[in-house]
Design a protein around this motif. Structure first.
Motif, PDB file in Angstrom:
ATOM      1  N   LEU A 256       0.815  -1.207   0.000  1.00 38.48           N
ATOM      2  CA  LEU A 256       0.000   0.000   0.000  1.00 38.48           C
ATOM      3  C   LEU A 256       0.852   1.261   0.000  1.00 38.48           C
ATOM      4  CD1 LEU A 256      -2.840  -1.102   2.444  1.00 38.48           C
ATOM      5  CD2 LEU A 256      -3.044  -0.689  -0.001  1.00 38.48           C
ATOM      6  N   ASP A 257       1.999   1.216   0.663  1.00 40.00           N
ATOM      7  CA  ASP A 257       2.896   2.378   0.619  1.00 40.00           C
ATOM      8  C   ASP A 257       3.417   2.611  -0.796  1.00 40.00           C
ATOM      9  OD1 ASP A 257       2.560   2.791   3.303  1.00 40.00           O
ATOM     10  OD2 ASP A 257       4.451   1.871   3.909  1.00 40.00           O
ATOM     11  N   ARG A 279      -5.299   1.043 -12.945  1.00 36.28           N
ATOM     12  CA  ARG A 279      -4.817  -0.286 -12.525  1.00 36.28           C
ATOM     13  C   ARG A 279      -4.287  -0.241 -11.091  1.00 36.28           C
ATOM     14  NH1 ARG A 279      -5.796  -5.518 -13.227  1.00 36.28           N
ATOM     15  NH2 ARG A 279      -3.910  -6.802 -12.965  1.00 36.28           N
ATOM     16  N   PHE A 280      -3.536   0.781 -10.784  1.00 31.32           N
ATOM     17  CA  PHE A 280      -3.032   0.917  -9.418  1.00 31.32           C
ATOM     18  C   PHE A 280      -4.169   1.143  -8.420  1.00 31.32           C
ATOM     19  CE2 PHE A 280       0.554   2.447 -12.070  1.00 31.32           C
ATOM     20  CZ  PHE A 280       1.511   1.524 -11.673  1.00 31.32           C
ATOM     21  N   MET A 281      -5.153   1.915  -8.820  1.00 28.29           N
ATOM     22  CA  MET A 281      -6.262   2.203  -7.906  1.00 28.29           C
ATOM     23  C   MET A 281      -7.100   0.958  -7.655  1.00 28.29           C
ATOM     24  SD  MET A 281      -7.380   6.011  -9.235  1.00 28.29           S
ATOM     25  CE  MET A 281      -8.493   6.225  -7.857  1.00 28.29           C
ATOM     26  N   ASP A 282      -7.291   0.124  -8.682  1.00 26.51           N
ATOM     27  CA  ASP A 282      -8.052  -1.115  -8.496  1.00 26.51           C
ATOM     28  C   ASP A 282      -7.332  -2.065  -7.539  1.00 26.51           C
ATOM     29  OD1 ASP A 282      -9.962  -0.143 -10.201  1.00 26.51           O
ATOM     30  OD2 ASP A 282      -9.179  -1.191 -11.973  1.00 26.51           O
ATOM     31  N   ILE A 283      -6.014  -2.169  -7.680  1.00 29.31           N
ATOM     32  CA  ILE A 283      -5.251  -3.037  -6.776  1.00 29.31           C
ATOM     33  C   ILE A 283      -5.308  -2.491  -5.351  1.00 29.31           C
ATOM     34  CG2 ILE A 283      -2.954  -3.955  -6.287  1.00 29.31           C
ATOM     35  CD1 ILE A 283      -2.374  -3.825  -9.276  1.00 29.31           C
ATOM     36  N   LYS A 284      -5.253  -1.200  -5.219  1.00 23.96           N
ATOM     37  CA  LYS A 284      -5.307  -0.594  -3.886  1.00 23.96           C
ATOM     38  C   LYS A 284      -6.656  -0.854  -3.224  1.00 23.96           C
ATOM     39  CE  LYS A 284      -4.377   3.779  -1.538  1.00 23.96           C
ATOM     40  NZ  LYS A 284      -4.006   5.216  -1.714  1.00 23.96           N
ATOM     41  N   ALA A 286      -8.577  -3.441  -3.777  1.00 25.90           N
ATOM     42  CA  ALA A 286      -8.616  -4.859  -3.421  1.00 25.90           C
ATOM     43  C   ALA A 286      -7.839  -5.133  -2.141  1.00 25.90           C
ATOM     44  CB  ALA A 286      -8.068  -5.694  -4.578  1.00 25.90           C
ATOM     45  N   LEU A 287      -6.686  -4.493  -1.982  1.00 20.02           N
ATOM     46  CA  LEU A 287      -5.894  -4.698  -0.770  1.00 20.02           C
ATOM     47  C   LEU A 287      -6.565  -4.092   0.453  1.00 20.02           C
ATOM     48  CD1 LEU A 287      -2.285  -4.035  -2.145  1.00 20.02           C
ATOM     49  CD2 LEU A 287      -3.401  -6.231  -1.734  1.00 20.02           C
TER      50      LEU A 287
END
Length: 434
Positions: A256-257, A279-284, A286-287
């Motif tokens: 997340l950092d 893409r980065f926002m979707d992974i964030k 999900a985490l």
């Protein structure tokens, strides 16, 4: 020498022998390799850093180190060490006390010595100058680098004190090669490794290198690369499940950092420009969903109430205490210049247990033991001062013939002696030191 020539020990006023006072025990700074998110935020708050400006200087400083490192053909190991020193130095000093570019170049100068890739301070300054001015390159022996060279050497001492002369750092790239080969094999993971390697360089633009262990950083890089590429995520999870040292909350915080860096500073990174921002926002997302589902805190060892509390000022006792490295500030991060200008010497101890044992041994000689006592003393009541014959004397009574309480010598209220004087017996309290 006769017995009469021996100097007798000094005696106290009560006849007891006064204890001999030896030299000041000095101050101890115990090194600590890690810092929590709460600790980092409190140190930035104490320095009065503006968050936006702090992020800007951190990104530009790390970028300058990377650029000069590539210009001088230095290994990535030197880059890792320089960035670690740079982060720790900036946490201990205010931005107004130095220039972030000087701090970055001084950190690289120290890292070159530590990693045995020795470069002179003028060589580093000349490389930084030539990177910015490629049309007018300058040699390292140019006179324009004499004054900046002295600044770099002066900052070198502050960096050494900041890290507590503990030169241990972590190098995730070496372990990253082994992990990728173990998961995907030597031939299949070349493209995968290139993305993860570039991400390991971007990671040093955050405070992750001073927060997490090498294995946690590597596993976060591998999993985040698998999520961005959409390949080999199951293999990564199987590999992580078979390792005892794998700690999921630490890996989640690290990912997340790094994602915060890519979302907020998309164009200032190597990997950020290779993928879509969504893409980065979707992974964030999900985490974060996994954090809520597993009831895991966003930051490890974090307390929102503690962050809002005002930090207690560092006293000489708290500076010397090795336990302060784990409760308030770590040894290499808390070694402020508070101890300077005071009696004693700052010493750097690498083993916290040895420092704690030494403090316990010395403390018994500096503890003040005393008992309180009360003495009753009789004091005569002073004769009251009468008025001046013409009524104008200082401190006299006003009026001519008063038959009130004051004429009877009752001075419990008012009067020339104040409202608190009662006469009679007076009690004194004191302390008797042993």
């Amino acid at each position: 020498m006769s017995p009469t020539d021996i100097e007798a020990p000094p005696t106290a006023s009560n006849g007891d022998a006064a204890p001999r006072i030896g030299p000041h025990p000095g101050y101890i700074s115990s090194s600590n390799q890690y810092a929590s998110e709460l600790k980092i935020r409190r140190m930035l708050k104490e320095n009065g850093c503006d968050p936006a400006r702090e992020d800007n200087y951190r990104l530009q400083g790390v970028q300058l180190i990377d650029t000069v490192r590539q210009h001088l053909n230095l290994p990535v190991r030197t880059f890792d060490t320089a960035c670690t020193y740079f982060h720790k130095f900036r946490l201990n000093f205010r931005d107004a006390e130095y220039n972030y570019q000087d701090a970055a170049l001084a950190s690289l100068f120290v890292a070159c010595k530590v990693e045995d890739t020795i470069k002179k301070s003028k060589d580093i300054l000349a490389a930084a100058y030539n990177v910015k001015n490629p049309e007018k390159p300058a040699a390292s022996d140019d006179k324009i680098f004499e004054s900046p060279g002295k600044i770099i050497i002066g900052l070198e001492r502050l960096i050494l004190e900041t890290i507590g002369f503990d030169f241990r750092t972590r190098y995730p790239q070496k372990l990253l090669v082994k992990v990728v080969r173990s998961i995907l094999g030597p031939d299949q993971g070349k493209e995968f490794f290139n993305i993860a390697y570039a991400m390991s360089i971007d990671m040093y633009k955050t405070f992750v290198p001073i927060k997490r262990t090498t294995f946690s950083m590597v596993m976060a890089l591998v999993e985040l690369t698998a999520r961005m590429t959409g390949n080999h995520l199951d293999k990564v999870k199987d590999f992580a499940a078979a390792r005892r040292q794998y700690h999921r909350p630490a890996v989640l915080e690290t990912m997340l950092d790094i994602l915060d860096l890519y979302v907020q500073y998309h164009k200032s990174t190597k990997v950020g420009t290779q993928f879509d921002l969504n893409r980065f926002m979707d992974i964030k997302i999900a985490l974060n969903t996994e954090l809520e589902k597993e009831f895991i805190s966003r930051h490890m060892y974090y307390c929102s109430r503690c962050e809002n509390e005002e930090p207690s000022p560092l006293t000489p006792g708290s500076i010397t205490s090795p336990t302060a490295t784990s409760s308030s500030l770590p040894g290499d991060l808390s070694m402020r210049r508070t101890a300077r200008g005071q009696d004693g010497t700052m010493r750097f101890v690498f083993d916290p247990e040895a420092a704690r044992e030494e403090q316990d041994t010395v403390a018994q000689y500096y503890n003040e033991e005393y008992e309180e006592y009360e003495v009753e003393v009789e004091e005569p009541i002073p004769v009251p001062r009468h008025e001046h014959p013409e009524g104008g004397g200082r401190g006299g009574y006003r009026g001519g013939h008063s038959h009130g309480p004051r004429d009877r010598g009752d001075h419990r209220r008012g009067g020339p002696y104040g409202g608190g004087y009662r006469g009679g017996d007076r009690h004194y309290r004191g302390r008797r030191f042993h």
